[in-house]
Design a protein around this motif. Sequence first.
Motif, mmCIF file in Angstrom:
data_model
loop_
_atom_site.group_PDB
_atom_site.id
_atom_site.type_symbol
_atom_site.label_atom_id
_atom_site.label_comp_id
_atom_site.label_asym_id
_atom_site.label_seq_id
_atom_site.Cartn_x
_atom_site.Cartn_y
_atom_site.Cartn_z
ATOM 1 N N SER A 331 44.124 33.973 55.383
ATOM 2 C CA SER A 331 45.391 34.136 54.695
ATOM 3 C C SER A 331 45.259 35.160 53.590
ATOM 4 N N ALA A 332 46.369 35.673 53.135
ATOM 5 C CA ALA A 332 46.341 36.662 52.066
ATOM 6 C C ALA A 332 45.722 36.103 50.814
ATOM 7 N N SER A 333 45.828 34.782 50.625
ATOM 8 C CA SER A 333 45.272 34.181 49.427
ATOM 9 C C SER A 333 43.767 34.241 49.414
ATOM 10 N N ALA A 334 43.137 34.419 50.586
ATOM 11 C CA ALA A 334 41.684 34.542 50.588
ATOM 12 C C ALA A 334 41.256 35.796 49.868
ATOM 13 N N SER A 335 41.996 36.870 50.045
ATOM 14 C CA SER A 335 41.640 38.101 49.365
ATOM 15 C C SER A 335 41.719 37.950 47.861
ATOM 16 N N SER A 336 42.635 37.144 47.389
ATOM 17 C CA SER A 336 42.771 36.969 45.958
ATOM 18 C C SER A 336 41.600 36.229 45.363
ATOM 19 N N ALA A 337 40.743 35.672 46.220
ATOM 20 C CA ALA A 337 39.571 34.977 45.709
ATOM 21 C C ALA A 337 38.416 35.913 45.443
ATOM 22 N N SER A 338 38.571 37.206 45.714
ATOM 23 C CA SER A 338 37.504 38.177 45.510
ATOM 24 C C SER A 338 37.018 38.160 44.075
ATOM 25 N N PRO A 339 35.677 38.268 43.866
ATOM 26 C CA PRO A 339 35.153 38.217 42.518
ATOM 27 C C PRO A 339 35.587 39.369 41.636
ATOM 28 N N GLY A 340 35.928 40.518 42.190
ATOM 29 C CA GLY A 340 36.186 41.694 41.362
ATOM 30 C C GLY A 340 37.660 41.973 41.167
ATOM 31 N N SER A 341 37.926 43.009 40.432
ATOM 32 C CA SER A 341 39.305 43.425 40.214
ATOM 33 C C SER A 341 39.689 44.477 41.234
ATOM 34 N N TRP A 377 30.801 47.863 43.765
ATOM 35 C CA TRP A 377 31.636 46.684 43.494
ATOM 36 C C TRP A 377 33.074 46.938 43.969
ATOM 37 N N ASP A 378 33.584 48.145 43.691
ATOM 38 C CA ASP A 378 34.920 48.506 44.172
ATOM 39 C C ASP A 378 34.982 48.428 45.697
ATOM 40 N N TRP A 379 33.948 48.912 46.340
ATOM 41 C CA TRP A 379 33.888 48.924 47.805
ATOM 42 C C TRP A 379 33.937 47.507 48.360
ATOM 43 N N LEU A 380 33.193 46.596 47.743
ATOM 44 C CA LEU A 380 33.225 45.210 48.184
ATOM 45 C C LEU A 380 34.604 44.598 47.968
ATOM 46 N N ASP A 381 35.252 44.960 46.856
ATOM 47 C CA ASP A 381 36.583 44.413 46.594
ATOM 48 C C ASP A 381 37.589 44.785 47.677
ATOM 49 N N LEU A 382 37.347 45.907 48.353
ATOM 50 C CA LEU A 382 38.264 46.342 49.408
ATOM 51 C C LEU A 382 38.080 45.571 50.713
ATOM 52 N N ARG A 383 37.008 44.819 50.826
ATOM 53 C CA ARG A 383 36.693 44.144 52.084
ATOM 54 C C ARG A 383 37.415 42.802 52.119
ATOM 55 N N ARG A 384 38.536 42.788 52.778
ATOM 56 C CA ARG A 384 39.394 41.605 52.794
ATOM 57 C C ARG A 384 38.623 40.390 53.309
ATOM 58 N N ASP A 385 38.707 39.302 52.553
ATOM 59 C CA ASP A 385 38.087 38.034 52.921
ATOM 60 C C ASP A 385 36.563 38.103 52.999
ATOM 61 N N LEU A 409 30.140 43.620 32.553
ATOM 62 C CA LEU A 409 30.070 42.194 32.244
ATOM 63 C C LEU A 409 31.365 41.443 32.553
ATOM 64 N N PRO A 410 32.549 41.975 32.244
ATOM 65 C CA PRO A 410 33.772 41.234 32.592
ATOM 66 C C PRO A 410 33.909 40.977 34.095
ATOM 67 N N ARG A 411 33.509 41.921 34.912
ATOM 68 C CA ARG A 411 33.619 41.730 36.358
ATOM 69 C C ARG A 411 32.624 40.673 36.823
ATOM 70 N N ILE A 412 31.440 40.672 36.242
ATOM 71 C CA ILE A 412 30.448 39.664 36.616
ATOM 72 C C ILE A 412 30.931 38.282 36.200
ATOM 73 N N ARG A 413 31.546 38.209 35.028
ATOM 74 C CA ARG A 413 32.076 36.915 34.586
ATOM 75 C C ARG A 413 33.177 36.422 35.524
ATOM 76 N N ARG A 414 34.024 37.310 36.006
ATOM 77 C CA ARG A 414 35.066 36.891 36.952
ATOM 78 C C ARG A 414 34.467 36.397 38.260
ATOM 79 N N ALA A 415 33.332 36.963 38.624
ATOM 80 C CA ALA A 415 32.690 36.545 39.871
ATOM 81 C C ALA A 415 32.225 35.091 39.822
#
Length: 496
Positions: A331-341, A377-385, A409-415
């Motif tokens: 589901s689209a909500s899975a992508s929103s679970a990505s650790p990064g921005s 990190w940006d590249w991983l964020d593009l990988r849906r689910d 550090l903020p991105r790591i904290r979000r992860a």
Amino acid sequence: MAAASARPSNAVARRRHPPIPSPRSRPSERSPVITEWHYEPPGTTLGALQRGLGRGLAAARREQATDLVLICLRRDHRWYWLIDQRALYLARLVRGLKIPTAALLDILHNPGETGDNAVDNVTEVLITLARGGRKSAIKGLRRYVETGPEWVDVLEQVAADLPRSTWHDLLPIVRARLASDPPEPADPGDPEPWLKRRPPLWGASPWVDWAAADESIAARVAEFPRLPGPGRPLRDVPTADLLAMVTGGEQQADALRELNRRGPHPELLAVADHLNRRELAGPVADAFEHLGAAAVPVARSWATPLRTSPAHAAGEQPACSPSAGSPPAGSASASSASPGSPPASSPPVYSPLVWTAWRVLAEHGDETDLPALQAAWDWLDLRRDDLCGYQDLAAGVARIGGPAAMAMLPRIRRAWFSPHSYERVAYLRAVFALAPETAGNLLREGLFDAEPRVREFAAAHVPLDDRSRSILAWLQNDRLEPSEVRAAAAARLQDP
């Protein structure tokens, strides 16, 4: 460089799970209707429970949220069923909220038609409760072997994780079940074998234990195919000839694998352009692991964008991603679970083995490579689910350190809030390495995390006060905790 090894229970390691479950059930003969679901925000009690966060355990106890715990028992919310851990986490909630065994057995016998791994999920929790001395859990599991439809899975998990005395006398019952409802052979062409009943793994417990007492089982055990060892078709080829073969040809991959068995070969760096192919990702990653820091110049070259495109280019997969093709539908909500921005809308296109390059830079690069790790990190964020691989980047950023690394550090904290909890310990280590003065709350929460490696690291580094000492004493004395966690807690309690 090698993918981190998981430490699931023996039973979990042997079961045939899908590569990556997603927040949506797939249709099948057993589940003809797709059932959508999503991860709730991590600030909610249910969202924290779905992710196995320590705050979820604390909130559920405080709120007496039995209903939410039952939701997490009836549907397996782990992002990666095979290595993400929840059994002890949920068993503690069952025990703390005094949820009766009958409620878990009801789920075991009536899991519904969602195909969301409910049987395996609740079986792991029941086994954990049984290891903790809950006799009704043992009785319930034995009864399921006698009457339940997925009795083979449950039996093999019980045999792997509980003492022999709890299951060895089930042989007459199992013999009768095999006679009345013989297992069908596995269909190698089935695209979703995890949603079907499967035949026994005759080469594992309890079958090998019962072989001496039952001729029919002994025959099945003897016929059970053993996995062959890795082939070495070029075993006798001289190294010089192998180095020539890796530049191309049908045996390029075999030549590279044989070279890897013989140790590092700096000569490979001179022919790196011939190796930059997605189908060589595995053996090239092994070769670069042998070469270590010597591979950094090639890695920097491969990590340089080739061009910019509005579409994400196909590339190699991070370690725990599906081995080929696109990530599984969800589901689209899975992508929103990505650790990064979310990254920019026009991502660059990289070389086929850019992920191998980024992992080399994470392990051996320096501060000049931090922009590349941010791009990774940006590249991983593009990988849906797809939530795999962030742990490697976080570890690399923490290793390099310095003021520039602090920008990550903020991105790591979000992860920390990723539902792929197996990687969570890497984020905790990175925050502690980069800004230890800010890691106290994560360390305190980590004492209750679903992942044993998070609890172990938190136990070793949590700031000491009366509250944390009390929790450490509890961890030290909980016989269900892995020995590493108990030892870390005991050692920390010795500090002044």
